[in-house]
Design an enzyme around this catalytic site. Sequence first.
Site, PDB file in Angstrom:
ATOM      1  N   SER A 257      18.328  21.273   5.373  1.00 35.37           N
ATOM      2  CA  SER A 257      18.386  20.361   4.233  1.00 35.37           C
ATOM      3  C   SER A 257      19.632  20.701   3.429  1.00 35.37           C
ATOM      4  O   SER A 257      20.027  21.865   3.358  1.00 35.37           O
ATOM      5  CB  SER A 257      17.141  20.559   3.365  1.00 35.37           C
ATOM      6  N   SER A 258      20.255  19.681   2.815  1.00 39.23           N
ATOM      7  CA  SER A 258      21.460  19.997   2.047  1.00 39.23           C
ATOM      8  C   SER A 258      21.091  20.618   0.702  1.00 39.23           C
ATOM      9  O   SER A 258      21.886  21.326   0.108  1.00 39.23           O
ATOM     10  CB  SER A 258      22.322  18.744   1.850  1.00 39.23           C
ATOM     11  N   MET A 307      26.784  24.513  -0.019  1.00 36.41           N
ATOM     12  CA  MET A 307      26.505  23.134  -0.380  1.00 36.41           C
ATOM     13  C   MET A 307      27.833  22.449  -0.675  1.00 36.41           C
ATOM     14  O   MET A 307      28.471  22.717  -1.690  1.00 36.41           O
ATOM     15  CB  MET A 307      25.595  23.069  -1.600  1.00 36.41           C
ATOM     16  N   CYS A 313      32.287  17.891   4.712  1.00 40.97           N
ATOM     17  CA  CYS A 313      31.297  17.571   3.675  1.00 40.97           C
ATOM     18  C   CYS A 313      31.908  16.824   2.510  1.00 40.97           C
ATOM     19  O   CYS A 313      33.006  17.167   2.056  1.00 40.97           O
ATOM     20  CB  CYS A 313      30.713  18.846   3.090  1.00 40.97           C
ATOM     21  N   GLY A 395      30.470  15.096  10.388  1.00 40.34           N
ATOM     22  CA  GLY A 395      29.434  15.595   9.487  1.00 40.34           C
ATOM     23  C   GLY A 395      28.106  14.965   9.851  1.00 40.34           C
ATOM     24  O   GLY A 395      28.059  13.810  10.275  1.00 40.34           O
ATOM     25  N   MET A 396      27.022  15.737   9.671  1.00 47.39           N
ATOM     26  CA  MET A 396      25.706  15.180   9.979  1.00 47.39           C
ATOM     27  C   MET A 396      25.270  14.205   8.887  1.00 47.39           C
ATOM     28  O   MET A 396      24.295  13.484   9.048  1.00 47.39           O
ATOM     29  CB  MET A 396      24.674  16.300  10.165  1.00 47.39           C
ATOM     30  N   ARG A 409      18.213  14.710   6.371  1.00 46.68           N
ATOM     31  CA  ARG A 409      18.839  15.865   5.739  1.00 46.68           C
ATOM     32  C   ARG A 409      19.462  15.485   4.400  1.00 46.68           C
ATOM     33  O   ARG A 409      19.477  16.246   3.456  1.00 46.68           O
ATOM     34  CB  ARG A 409      19.916  16.445   6.665  1.00 46.68           C
TER      35      ARG A 409
HETATM   36  P1  XMP Z   1      32.339  23.788   8.613  1.00 49.97           P
HETATM   37  O1  XMP Z   1      33.227  24.033   7.445  1.00 49.97           O
HETATM   38  O2  XMP Z   1      32.086  25.027   9.412  1.00 49.97           O
HETATM   39  O3  XMP Z   1      30.919  23.372   7.977  1.00 49.97           O
HETATM   40  O4  XMP Z   1      32.795  22.658   9.441  1.00 49.97           O
HETATM   41  C1  XMP Z   1      29.766  23.201   8.725  1.00 49.97           C
HETATM   42  C2  XMP Z   1      28.559  23.025   7.820  1.00 49.97           C
HETATM   43  O5  XMP Z   1      28.695  21.850   7.022  1.00 49.97           O
HETATM   44  C3  XMP Z   1      27.393  21.337   6.688  1.00 49.97           C
HETATM   45  N1  XMP Z   1      27.405  19.912   7.015  1.00 49.97           N
HETATM   46  C4  XMP Z   1      27.563  18.941   6.112  1.00 49.97           C
HETATM   47  N2  XMP Z   1      27.633  18.978   4.761  1.00 49.97           N
HETATM   48  N3  XMP Z   1      27.894  16.630   4.714  1.00 49.97           N
HETATM   49  C5  XMP Z   1      27.789  17.807   4.054  1.00 49.97           C
HETATM   50  O6  XMP Z   1      27.847  17.823   2.820  1.00 49.97           O
HETATM   51  C6  XMP Z   1      27.828  16.509   6.071  1.00 49.97           C
HETATM   52  O7  XMP Z   1      27.937  15.434   6.629  1.00 49.97           O
HETATM   53  C7  XMP Z   1      27.633  17.723   6.804  1.00 49.97           C
HETATM   54  N4  XMP Z   1      27.473  17.982   8.121  1.00 49.97           N
HETATM   55  C8  XMP Z   1      27.348  19.331   8.223  1.00 49.97           C
HETATM   56  C9  XMP Z   1      26.386  22.118   7.500  1.00 49.97           C
HETATM   57  O8  XMP Z   1      25.778  23.029   6.633  1.00 49.97           O
HETATM   58  C10 XMP Z   1      27.242  22.792   8.555  1.00 49.97           C
HETATM   59  O9  XMP Z   1      26.677  23.974   9.064  1.00 49.97           O
END
Ligand code: XMP
Length: 494
Positions: A257-258, A307, A313, A395-396, A409
Amino acid sequence: DGFPAERLFNQGFSYTYDDVICLPGYIDFPTDAVNLRTKLTRNIDLSLPCISSPMDTVTESSMAVAMAALGGIGIVHYNNQATEQAAFIQSAKSRHIPLFADLIFKSPSDSIDSAGEFATSPCIFVTQSGNSKSKLLGVVGKSDWEKLSDKDVPVADYMFESTVSAPSSYTFEQAATFLAARKLDYLPLVSERDGEVVNVFTKDDVERIQGYPALGMPSLDKEGNFLVGAAIGTREDDKLRLEHLVKAGLDVVVLDSSQGNSTYQIDMIKFVKNTYPELDVIAGNIVTSYQAQNLIQAGADALRVGMGSGSICTTQEVCAVGRGQATAVYKVSSVASRSGVPVIADGGISKSGHIVKALMLGASTVMMGSFLAGSSEAPGAYEVQGGRRIKKYRGMGSLEAMTKGSDVRYLGDTSKLKVAQGVVGAVADKGSLLKLIPYTMHAVKQGFQDLGASSIDSAHELLRSNELRLEVRTGAAQIEGGVHDLVYYEKKSF
Ligand code: XMP
């Protein structure tokens, strides 16, 4: 000189890794004496502090086996059906060598529509059922398929029937010798129990694995299989998903979860602890001591911190909530260390120096997305754009990923209005993880040596005793710390 962390991080600023710099300590050991053994959770040890993110452009089976073979762990993403996620875990658990290809099956009456069907494997297997659950009838190699003049016919018409195979218990040396002796491009590995194909060993595996320096110990479960983690959400149907994953052999679960400080997550932690007392739960994401206290109280076995610090992100900009990652890691680990709960620094790692800072500031492991996404073990095929080999990384919380299902999420529900909290992009080819991680870890060890920390425990000791000294870097100091004042230089061969 400098400030202890407790002073630096209590002045109202939100610092990222790049904002701070560690001052050197005293060296009385060689680099190779640095031991990066660590704790993933209360009950799981790793020989390297590296975790791959549960993202659909980062962790599926090949990433999970490579991470475990190196002594870290991969967390399989859940942007799919529970059965698909379970199949990734099962596939990773069935490999004893960090094999690369994902198996593709067809039934005799199927046809192969495009070369894209060979994206994850140099061959396609043919079985009566069209999946792994029946005996191998034949195999189609990519190069043989490409030579066919009429590709619209069923695979039964042109598959290669007599297939050589080897037992799945073969070691790397046995499989490599077998492949070389018979001049094969690929070798199906079959289960001794029922003859099903469980893996495929390829010429690429030989090159990849031969060069990799053995590092510490691989991460193994009690039966000697690779450790594999997986992420789930906190909805009712995630309980059913978890049942599938546990049956597939899951070793640790991440509640994804974010903003993890919620009644949904606290209920889920309690549910997992009651239903599967042997399974460790990683909770998060969080960035404050208050959030940490709630999740620790609920029974979390590790905390995932970050976060909006990830490279893809946009949470901090869209929701105005989050924290600089250096501050977040320090603050959460200060609370978590009192309860013996390890902290995972998640996101924002793009250099080995960021890993050193995360561990020095109290994290026990780092979780990486973009750093690993361009490796050959990440899902997806390479593309060439502008003369560079790249792989997609998203990004997810990007619209594209959410459309596939990861919206829980970021939204907490399957709302009709989707607001993106992440973007879609690409990262450069990084080659195989089997080289990238050892190289990076050696750089981390050099950082530890400079700081006088011979282990992650001793790094944390330096932090808590205020012997670790830090300073904030001005903009000019950051420029000075990078490469600067050079002109373009074309390399010539001498
Ligand atoms: P890095 O910097 O290693 O980060 O590429 C990976 C982490 O980013 C998170 N994550 C997201 N956070 N929006 C967000 O705010 C997104 O779409 C997203 N997708 C991934 C997640 O914690 C991951 O491990």
